[in-house]
Design a protein around this motif. Structure first.
Motif, PDB file in Angstrom:
ATOM      1  N   VAL A  46     -33.324 -12.819  22.150  1.00 40.90           N
ATOM      2  CA  VAL A  46     -34.008 -12.601  23.432  1.00 40.90           C
ATOM      3  C   VAL A  46     -34.932 -13.772  23.762  1.00 40.90           C
ATOM      4  CG1 VAL A  46     -35.664 -11.129  24.667  1.00 40.90           C
ATOM      5  CG2 VAL A  46     -33.819 -10.097  23.324  1.00 40.90           C
ATOM      6  N   LEU A  47     -35.684 -14.262  22.780  1.00 37.57           N
ATOM      7  CA  LEU A  47     -36.583 -15.385  23.027  1.00 37.57           C
ATOM      8  C   LEU A  47     -35.798 -16.627  23.432  1.00 37.57           C
ATOM      9  CD1 LEU A  47     -39.397 -16.602  23.084  1.00 37.57           C
ATOM     10  CD2 LEU A  47     -39.157 -17.087  20.645  1.00 37.57           C
ATOM     11  N   ALA A  48     -34.715 -16.912  22.727  1.00 31.16           N
ATOM     12  CA  ALA A  48     -33.913 -18.092  23.052  1.00 31.16           C
ATOM     13  C   ALA A  48     -33.282 -17.964  24.431  1.00 31.16           C
ATOM     14  CB  ALA A  48     -32.843 -18.311  21.991  1.00 31.16           C
ATOM     15  N   ALA A  49     -32.788 -16.786  24.770  1.00 29.89           N
ATOM     16  CA  ALA A  49     -32.191 -16.578  26.092  1.00 29.89           C
ATOM     17  C   ALA A  49     -33.242 -16.726  27.185  1.00 29.89           C
ATOM     18  CB  ALA A  49     -31.528 -15.209  26.174  1.00 29.89           C
ATOM     19  N   VAL A  54     -36.744 -17.650  32.130  1.00 31.00           N
ATOM     20  CA  VAL A  54     -38.038 -17.168  32.609  1.00 31.00           C
ATOM     21  C   VAL A  54     -38.860 -18.331  33.162  1.00 31.00           C
ATOM     22  CG1 VAL A  54     -40.192 -16.041  31.939  1.00 31.00           C
ATOM     23  CG2 VAL A  54     -38.023 -15.236  30.995  1.00 31.00           C
ATOM     24  N   ARG A  55     -39.184 -18.246  34.426  1.00 28.87           N
ATOM     25  CA  ARG A  55     -39.952 -19.308  35.096  1.00 28.87           C
ATOM     26  C   ARG A  55     -41.434 -18.951  35.223  1.00 28.87           C
ATOM     27  NH1 ARG A  55     -36.500 -22.413  33.811  1.00 28.87           N
ATOM     28  NH2 ARG A  55     -34.576 -22.636  34.953  1.00 28.87           N
ATOM     29  N   SER A  56     -41.717 -17.675  35.308  1.00 23.07           N
ATOM     30  CA  SER A  56     -43.096 -17.238  35.514  1.00 23.07           C
ATOM     31  C   SER A  56     -43.934 -17.463  34.257  1.00 23.07           C
ATOM     32  CB  SER A  56     -43.114 -15.748  35.873  1.00 23.07           C
ATOM     33  OG  SER A  56     -44.420 -15.223  35.755  1.00 23.07           O
ATOM     34  N   PHE A 101     -30.737 -17.824  13.332  1.00 25.99           N
ATOM     35  CA  PHE A 101     -30.366 -19.071  13.998  1.00 25.99           C
ATOM     36  C   PHE A 101     -29.128 -18.881  14.866  1.00 25.99           C
ATOM     37  CE2 PHE A 101     -32.806 -21.244  10.530  1.00 25.99           C
ATOM     38  CZ  PHE A 101     -33.769 -21.797  11.361  1.00 25.99           C
ATOM     39  N   GLY A 102     -28.170 -18.110  14.378  1.00 25.77           N
ATOM     40  CA  GLY A 102     -26.982 -17.817  15.181  1.00 25.77           C
ATOM     41  C   GLY A 102     -27.333 -17.085  16.464  1.00 25.77           C
ATOM     42  N   ALA A 103     -28.226 -16.105  16.359  1.00 21.97           N
ATOM     43  CA  ALA A 103     -28.655 -15.356  17.539  1.00 21.97           C
ATOM     44  C   ALA A 103     -29.421 -16.258  18.501  1.00 21.97           C
ATOM     45  CB  ALA A 103     -29.518 -14.162  17.123  1.00 21.97           C
ATOM     46  N   ALA A 104     -30.259 -17.141  17.967  1.00 21.34           N
ATOM     47  CA  ALA A 104     -31.000 -18.071  18.821  1.00 21.34           C
ATOM     48  C   ALA A 104     -30.047 -19.019  19.544  1.00 21.34           C
ATOM     49  CB  ALA A 104     -32.012 -18.861  17.992  1.00 21.34           C
ATOM     50  N   LEU A 105     -29.048 -19.523  18.849  1.00 24.01           N
ATOM     51  CA  LEU A 105     -28.058 -20.398  19.479  1.00 24.01           C
ATOM     52  C   LEU A 105     -27.312 -19.652  20.586  1.00 24.01           C
ATOM     53  CD1 LEU A 105     -26.556 -23.076  19.617  1.00 24.01           C
ATOM     54  CD2 LEU A 105     -25.053 -22.244  17.820  1.00 24.01           C
ATOM     55  N   ALA A 106     -26.880 -18.431  20.297  1.00 22.26           N
ATOM     56  CA  ALA A 106     -26.191 -17.630  21.315  1.00 22.26           C
ATOM     57  C   ALA A 106     -27.110 -17.361  22.505  1.00 22.26           C
ATOM     58  CB  ALA A 106     -25.708 -16.303  20.705  1.00 22.26           C
ATOM     59  N   GLY A 107     -28.358 -17.069  22.229  1.00 19.25           N
ATOM     60  CA  GLY A 107     -29.321 -16.830  23.307  1.00 19.25           C
ATOM     61  C   GLY A 107     -29.536 -18.065  24.168  1.00 19.25           C
ATOM     62  N   LEU A 108     -29.636 -19.234  23.533  1.00 20.77           N
ATOM     63  CA  LEU A 108     -29.795 -20.471  24.304  1.00 20.77           C
ATOM     64  C   LEU A 108     -28.584 -20.723  25.190  1.00 20.77           C
ATOM     65  CD1 LEU A 108     -31.339 -22.870  21.630  1.00 20.77           C
ATOM     66  CD2 LEU A 108     -32.443 -22.049  23.725  1.00 20.77           C
ATOM     67  N   LEU A 109     -27.391 -20.519  24.645  1.00 16.81           N
ATOM     68  CA  LEU A 109     -26.171 -20.731  25.428  1.00 16.81           C
ATOM     69  C   LEU A 109     -26.095 -19.768  26.605  1.00 16.81           C
ATOM     70  CD1 LEU A 109     -23.625 -21.297  22.512  1.00 16.81           C
ATOM     71  CD2 LEU A 109     -24.582 -23.025  24.063  1.00 16.81           C
ATOM     72  N   ILE A 110     -26.405 -18.511  26.373  1.00 21.59           N
ATOM     73  CA  ILE A 110     -26.371 -17.519  27.447  1.00 21.59           C
ATOM     74  C   ILE A 110     -27.480 -17.769  28.446  1.00 21.59           C
ATOM     75  CG2 ILE A 110     -26.722 -15.062  27.951  1.00 21.59           C
ATOM     76  CD1 ILE A 110     -25.113 -14.515  25.357  1.00 21.59           C
ATOM     77  N   GLY A 111     -28.658 -18.090  27.954  1.00 18.13           N
ATOM     78  CA  GLY A 111     -29.781 -18.376  28.847  1.00 18.13           C
ATOM     79  C   GLY A 111     -29.507 -19.555  29.767  1.00 18.13           C
ATOM     80  N   ARG A 113     -26.669 -20.452  30.933  1.00 17.24           N
ATOM     81  CA  ARG A 113     -25.691 -20.055  31.960  1.00 17.24           C
ATOM     82  C   ARG A 113     -26.370 -19.374  33.137  1.00 17.24           C
ATOM     83  NH1 ARG A 113     -20.386 -17.663  30.894  1.00 17.24           N
ATOM     84  NH2 ARG A 113     -19.537 -19.547  31.755  1.00 17.24           N
ATOM     85  N   PHE A 114     -27.517 -18.732  32.889  1.00 11.26           N
ATOM     86  CA  PHE A 114     -28.211 -18.023  33.953  1.00 11.26           C
ATOM     87  C   PHE A 114     -29.375 -18.806  34.539  1.00 11.26           C
ATOM     88  CE2 PHE A 114     -26.148 -14.634  31.527  1.00 11.26           C
ATOM     89  CZ  PHE A 114     -25.488 -13.986  32.555  1.00 11.26           C
ATOM     90  N   ALA A 115     -29.656 -19.970  33.982  1.00 14.88           N
ATOM     91  CA  ALA A 115     -30.793 -20.764  34.455  1.00 14.88           C
ATOM     92  C   ALA A 115     -30.458 -21.478  35.744  1.00 14.88           C
ATOM     93  CB  ALA A 115     -31.203 -21.770  33.393  1.00 14.88           C
TER      94      ALA A 115
END
Length: 115
Positions: A46-49, A54-56, A101-111, A113-115
């Motif tokens: 969640v943090l990585a995504a 999150v802009r605010s 680390f795997g979850a963080a990597l997945a979160g960064l990749l997904i995040g 895509r929505f940025a």
């Protein structure tokens, strides 16, 4: 001038994160390290995504500094790992860091895509 609402948002996020962490511990069956592992991996994701989405500034304080910092639990992880003994302790460390680390990597990749 400092934003006076930020400490309130951090406290509210911390409350929500602590209650959520407790609920994960109740919901995940098995020995205590499984609930901690689940919370830490989910929190990493969640943090990585959120990093790219999150802009605010206020919401980042609520989410990252408040909610997720109390939801993920390094101190609990350290104590539970020490109590497991050498063999299971090493396995717990490997799983926690590998999956985290795997979850963080997945979160960064997904995040991204929505940025």
């Amino acid at each position: 001038m400092a934003d006076r609402l930020v400490p309130v948002l951090v406290a509210l996020g911390g409350f929500c994160g602590a209650v959520s962490r407790y609920l994960v511990g109740v919901a995940v069956p098995g020995p205590d390290p499984l609930g901690t592992l689940t919370a830490n991996v989910l929190g990493s994701f969640v943090l990585a995504a959120a990093v790219g989405v999150v802009r605010s500034r206020r919401f980042r304080f609520f989410l990252a500094t408040g909610l997720l910092s109390s939801f993920t639990t390094y101190s609990t992880f350290a104590v539970e790992t020490a109590m497991l003994g050498p063999a299971w302790g090493v396995a717990n460390v490997g799983l926690t860091y590998g999956l985290g680390f795997g979850a963080a990597l997945a979160g960064l990749l997904i995040g991204r895509r929505f940025a």
